[in-house]
Design an enzyme around this catalytic site. Structure first.
Site, PDB file in Angstrom:
ATOM      1  N   GLU A  25       0.824  -1.214   0.000  1.00 36.68           N
ATOM      2  CA  GLU A  25       0.000   0.000   0.000  1.00 36.68           C
ATOM      3  C   GLU A  25       0.859   1.265   0.000  1.00 36.68           C
ATOM      4  OE1 GLU A  25      -1.364   1.900   3.366  1.00 36.68           O
ATOM      5  OE2 GLU A  25      -1.012   0.230   4.755  1.00 36.68           O
ATOM      6  N   LYS A 160      -2.522  -0.901  15.792  1.00 40.57           N
ATOM      7  CA  LYS A 160      -1.987  -0.066  16.874  1.00 40.57           C
ATOM      8  C   LYS A 160      -3.057   0.114  17.936  1.00 40.57           C
ATOM      9  CE  LYS A 160       1.440   2.886  14.726  1.00 40.57           C
ATOM     10  NZ  LYS A 160       1.277   2.870  13.275  1.00 40.57           N
TER      11      LYS A 160
END
Ligand code: PSU
Ligand code: MN
Length: 310
Positions: A25, A160
């Site tokens: 990406e 995260k």
């Protein structure tokens, strides 16, 4: 109007020959890391993919063309422009292509490109997910809905803890997305090997992961799978240290009222600034680690497809 998408000759050739391809990406380049480390990392990732016997396909929107297999110059451009390029998730694709803009694709945007090209394996750092308080804000990344509908194996280091990892796992279960821990029973939390949550399945080899992906295709199941690969021990950060800084970043976002598509890049940037070089080094190393695993899966999958006569 410009061409809305294109597959680079090298990637197209690899796909027709059944050679393993790994997609990458570009939001991680433009919005996820500072310049010039972002460009160095993206170029090193492409080198690692080649060294591991696969063809890299970095995905981005360049002048309105969804490009599957960016050149080094295009990667450099995205890295330099940074957050001034559009962050392109699924919903942004029609507008950036029609307007001829430059854009960096998120996990969701890149998965859609994989579907267009016929790429099965994609490596990144961390995915988007259910934000904290998403039970009231409804802020759940389109990455999760893309995993529900698009047949790509996404290799990441978990999510995260800017996110609610427990809720993210619940959302993935609802959407029918298997979460596979590579050599682990624990859901990793990007900078740390554990989040306190467990994964659905543990598989210890790239071959077993490829077999599961192949089985899903044979069953005609729509949807992807999430492969979670913990950060190598040597690069993992101290859990309390990272928690403290994530809380500071979340607090600041709250005070400033940041929301919508800006929130994830805002938090990534804040954490980067608060923790400096240490978190960036960890981020870079976990990406390399994911890329190596993705290559193993892509090679095994190519082998399975060959044996199956596909
Ligand atoms: N989390 C990270 N690094 C990233 C991203 C998320 O640790 O670079 C990026 C990815 O491109 C991901 C996107 O697909 O942010 C998710 O954004 P949102 O939460 O707005 O869907
Ligand atoms: Mn969001």
């Amino acid at each position: 109007m410009n061409q809305v998408y294109k597959i680079s000759p090298e990637v197209a050739d690899a796909l027709t020959r059944g050679k393993p391809v790994v997609a990458l990406e570009s939001t991680i380049i433009s919005h996820g890391m500072p310049y010039p480390q972002n460009v160095q990392t993206a170029l090193t990732v492409e080198r690692i993919v080649r060294e591991n016997g696969c063809v890299p396909a970095t995905v981005a929107v360049i002048g309105g063309t969804l490009t599957i297999g960016c050149s080094s110059e295009e990667i450099e451009l995205l890295g330099k422009k940074g957050t001034s390029v559009v962050k392109v998730s699924r919903r942004d694709l029609p507008i950036v292509t029609a307007k001829g803009l430059d854009g960096a694709t998120t996990v969701a945007g890149t998965m859609y490109a994989c579907k267009l090209a016929g790429i099965s394996v994609f490596a990144t750092g961390g995915i988007g997910g259910a934000h904290r308080n998403s039970d009231t804000t409804m802020d759940i990344s389109a990455d999760l809905d893309e995993l529900q509908q698009t047949n790509v194996a996404v290799v990441c280091a978990g999510a995260k803890s800017i996110l609610d990892i427990g809720l993210t796992l619940e959302c993935l279960e609802t959407r029918g997305v298997p979460v596979i821990g590579y050599k682990t029973d624990d859901m990793p939390a990007f900078y740390t090997q554990k989040s306190g949550y467990k994964v659905d399945y543990r598989l210890d080899t790239a071959k077993e992961i490829a077999q599961a992906y192949y089985a899903a295709a044979q069953l005609g199941l729509q949807g992807g799978m999430l492969v979670v690969n913990p950060i190598p021990d040597a690069y993992a950060l101290d859990a309390d240290y990272i928690k403290e800084n994530i809380n500071k970043a979340l607090h600041e976002a709250d005070e400033l009222g940041v929301h919508g598509k800006q929130i994830t890049p805002f938090l990534l940037d804040k954490i980067q600034k608060l923790t400096g070089g240490e978190s960036l080094a960890a981020n870079i190393q976990l990406v390399y680690n994911n890329v190596r695993l993705a290559c193993g899966i892509a090679r095994e999958l190519a082998e399975l497809k060959r044996e199956g006569g596909q």
